[in-house]
Design a protein around this motif. Structure first.
Motif, PDB file in Angstrom:
ATOM      1  N   TRP A 103     -55.059  26.149  -8.260  1.00 47.25           N
ATOM      2  CA  TRP A 103     -53.950  25.750  -9.128  1.00 47.25           C
ATOM      3  C   TRP A 103     -52.864  26.824  -9.134  1.00 47.25           C
ATOM      4  O   TRP A 103     -51.682  26.529  -9.008  1.00 47.25           O
ATOM      5  CB  TRP A 103     -54.462  25.503 -10.550  1.00 47.25           C
ATOM      6  N   LEU A 104     -53.282  28.084  -9.253  1.00 51.51           N
ATOM      7  CA  LEU A 104     -52.317  29.176  -9.297  1.00 51.51           C
ATOM      8  C   LEU A 104     -51.576  29.307  -7.969  1.00 51.51           C
ATOM      9  O   LEU A 104     -50.352  29.469  -7.949  1.00 51.51           O
ATOM     10  CB  LEU A 104     -53.010  30.498  -9.651  1.00 51.51           C
ATOM     11  N   ILE A 105     -52.288  29.196  -6.853  1.00 52.87           N
ATOM     12  CA  ILE A 105     -51.647  29.283  -5.537  1.00 52.87           C
ATOM     13  C   ILE A 105     -50.636  28.153  -5.362  1.00 52.87           C
ATOM     14  O   ILE A 105     -49.511  28.375  -4.917  1.00 52.87           O
ATOM     15  CB  ILE A 105     -52.702  29.252  -4.407  1.00 52.87           C
ATOM     16  N   GLN A 106     -51.021  26.946  -5.723  1.00 54.80           N
ATOM     17  CA  GLN A 106     -50.137  25.790  -5.574  1.00 54.80           C
ATOM     18  C   GLN A 106     -48.903  25.905  -6.462  1.00 54.80           C
ATOM     19  O   GLN A 106     -47.810  25.505  -6.078  1.00 54.80           O
ATOM     20  CB  GLN A 106     -50.883  24.508  -5.905  1.00 54.80           C
ATOM     21  N   ASN A 107     -49.063  26.454  -7.641  1.00 56.90           N
ATOM     22  CA  ASN A 107     -47.972  26.469  -8.613  1.00 56.90           C
ATOM     23  C   ASN A 107     -47.240  27.798  -8.716  1.00 56.90           C
ATOM     24  O   ASN A 107     -46.280  27.900  -9.471  1.00 56.90           O
ATOM     25  CB  ASN A 107     -48.515  26.074  -9.989  1.00 56.90           C
ATOM     26  N   PHE A 108     -47.667  28.796  -7.953  1.00 54.12           N
ATOM     27  CA  PHE A 108     -47.053  30.114  -8.072  1.00 54.12           C
ATOM     28  C   PHE A 108     -45.547  30.096  -7.821  1.00 54.12           C
ATOM     29  O   PHE A 108     -44.800  30.730  -8.574  1.00 54.12           O
ATOM     30  CB  PHE A 108     -47.744  31.129  -7.164  1.00 54.12           C
ATOM     31  N   PRO A 109     -45.045  29.372  -6.794  1.00 45.66           N
ATOM     32  CA  PRO A 109     -43.582  29.353  -6.614  1.00 45.66           C
ATOM     33  C   PRO A 109     -42.858  28.816  -7.852  1.00 45.66           C
ATOM     34  O   PRO A 109     -41.828  29.348  -8.249  1.00 45.66           O
ATOM     35  CB  PRO A 109     -43.376  28.431  -5.410  1.00 45.66           C
ATOM     36  N   LYS A 110     -43.401  27.768  -8.470  1.00 43.59           N
ATOM     37  CA  LYS A 110     -42.787  27.213  -9.682  1.00 43.59           C
ATOM     38  C   LYS A 110     -42.912  28.191 -10.838  1.00 43.59           C
ATOM     39  O   LYS A 110     -41.988  28.348 -11.630  1.00 43.59           O
ATOM     40  CB  LYS A 110     -43.446  25.885 -10.046  1.00 43.59           C
ATOM     41  N   GLN A 113     -40.438  30.951 -10.348  1.00 46.20           N
ATOM     42  CA  GLN A 113     -39.076  30.476 -10.564  1.00 46.20           C
ATOM     43  C   GLN A 113     -38.766  30.352 -12.055  1.00 46.20           C
ATOM     44  O   GLN A 113     -37.666  30.637 -12.491  1.00 46.20           O
ATOM     45  CB  GLN A 113     -38.899  29.125  -9.877  1.00 46.20           C
ATOM     46  N   ASP A 114     -39.727  29.914 -12.829  1.00 48.41           N
ATOM     47  CA  ASP A 114     -39.524  29.732 -14.264  1.00 48.41           C
ATOM     48  C   ASP A 114     -40.597  30.517 -15.006  1.00 48.41           C
ATOM     49  O   ASP A 114     -41.670  30.013 -15.290  1.00 48.41           O
ATOM     50  CB  ASP A 114     -39.590  28.247 -14.633  1.00 48.41           C
ATOM     51  N   GLN A 115     -40.299  31.776 -15.308  1.00 44.35           N
ATOM     52  CA  GLN A 115     -41.255  32.674 -15.953  1.00 44.35           C
ATOM     53  C   GLN A 115     -41.711  32.167 -17.322  1.00 44.35           C
ATOM     54  O   GLN A 115     -42.735  32.585 -17.821  1.00 44.35           O
ATOM     55  CB  GLN A 115     -40.641  34.071 -16.102  1.00 44.35           C
ATOM     56  N   SER A 116     -40.962  31.250 -17.926  1.00 44.68           N
ATOM     57  CA  SER A 116     -41.347  30.753 -19.246  1.00 44.68           C
ATOM     58  C   SER A 116     -42.616  29.912 -19.184  1.00 44.68           C
ATOM     59  O   SER A 116     -43.251  29.670 -20.205  1.00 44.68           O
ATOM     60  CB  SER A 116     -40.214  29.932 -19.860  1.00 44.68           C
ATOM     61  N   ILE A 117     -43.002  29.460 -17.998  1.00 46.76           N
ATOM     62  CA  ILE A 117     -44.199  28.636 -17.864  1.00 46.76           C
ATOM     63  C   ILE A 117     -45.464  29.474 -18.008  1.00 46.76           C
ATOM     64  O   ILE A 117     -46.458  29.016 -18.549  1.00 46.76           O
ATOM     65  CB  ILE A 117     -44.192  27.895 -16.510  1.00 46.76           C
ATOM     66  N   LEU A 118     -45.433  30.726 -17.537  1.00 43.02           N
ATOM     67  CA  LEU A 118     -46.637  31.557 -17.593  1.00 43.02           C
ATOM     68  C   LEU A 118     -47.137  31.793 -19.014  1.00 43.02           C
ATOM     69  O   LEU A 118     -48.331  31.666 -19.263  1.00 43.02           O
ATOM     70  CB  LEU A 118     -46.410  32.884 -16.869  1.00 43.02           C
ATOM     71  N   PRO A 119     -46.276  32.100 -19.981  1.00 39.12           N
ATOM     72  CA  PRO A 119     -46.801  32.225 -21.343  1.00 39.12           C
ATOM     73  C   PRO A 119     -47.425  30.928 -21.841  1.00 39.12           C
ATOM     74  O   PRO A 119     -48.427  30.939 -22.537  1.00 39.12           O
ATOM     75  CB  PRO A 119     -45.573  32.607 -22.171  1.00 39.12           C
ATOM     76  N   GLN A 120     -46.844  29.804 -21.455  1.00 36.38           N
ATOM     77  CA  GLN A 120     -47.394  28.515 -21.858  1.00 36.38           C
ATOM     78  C   GLN A 120     -48.771  28.317 -21.225  1.00 36.38           C
ATOM     79  O   GLN A 120     -49.710  27.883 -21.883  1.00 36.38           O
ATOM     80  CB  GLN A 120     -46.442  27.401 -21.432  1.00 36.38           C
ATOM     81  N   ALA A 121     -48.909  28.652 -19.942  1.00 33.83           N
ATOM     82  CA  ALA A 121     -50.206  28.552 -19.278  1.00 33.83           C
ATOM     83  C   ALA A 121     -51.194  29.524 -19.907  1.00 33.83           C
ATOM     84  O   ALA A 121     -52.365  29.200 -20.093  1.00 33.83           O
ATOM     85  CB  ALA A 121     -50.059  28.825 -17.785  1.00 33.83           C
TER      86      ALA A 121
END
Length: 144
Positions: A103-110, A113-121
């Motif tokens: 999941w992380l490998i597939q979504n790492f570019p996204k 690109q949008d650092q706000s997603i990591l806190p949500q994850a």
């Protein structure tokens, strides 16, 4: 003989169980943007070691399973959930992928690109009752 099960932490009431070490590292990568839960970590390196570590697992009041979403991982998760209400399935975070690392490998570019997603994850990792973040949309609701 090398140790086949890796555990980290002091004694906490909660335990996060990973099938493989790369999934554990992916958990830490996503979780670095949020405070990680106060829990112990158990890396099995093989599902064959799940039953052998039941005594360690049973010492915890809450156990979140981050096992692979293949037939063996889903079967082990299903069996564990029958052991009692202290078991939770954390694999919904990476539904559609084999494991958290995929999941992380597939979504790492996204994610990059949008650092706000990591806190949500990271929040999802802390509270597995919430659905996984929708990484197809940016913070402003626009498609990435």
């Amino acid at each position: 003989m090398a140790q086949t099960v890796i555990s980290f932490g002091c004694y906490f009431l909660k335990l996060a169980v990973f099938e493989g070490f790369f999934n554990f590292l992916s958990f830490l990568t996503v979780g670095q943007y949020r405070s990680l839960p106060t829990c112990n970590f158990l890396v099995l390196n093989s599902l064959a070691y799940f039953q052998k570590n039941r005594s360690v697992i049973a010492q915890h009041a809450g156990v979140t399973l981050y096992l692979d979403r293949d037939a063996a991982g889903l079967q082990c998760t299903s069996q564990a959930l029958k052991f009692g209400p202290q078991f939770r399935d954390g694999s919904h975070l990476y539904a559609g992928n084999n494991d958290l690392n995929d999941w992380l490998i597939q979504n790492f570019p996204k994610l990059k690109q949008d650092q706000s997603i990591l806190p949500q994850a990271g929040k999802v990792l802390r509270d597995v009752q919430h659905p996984p973040p929708d990484i197809s949309q940016s913070k402003k609701g626009k498609r990435i």
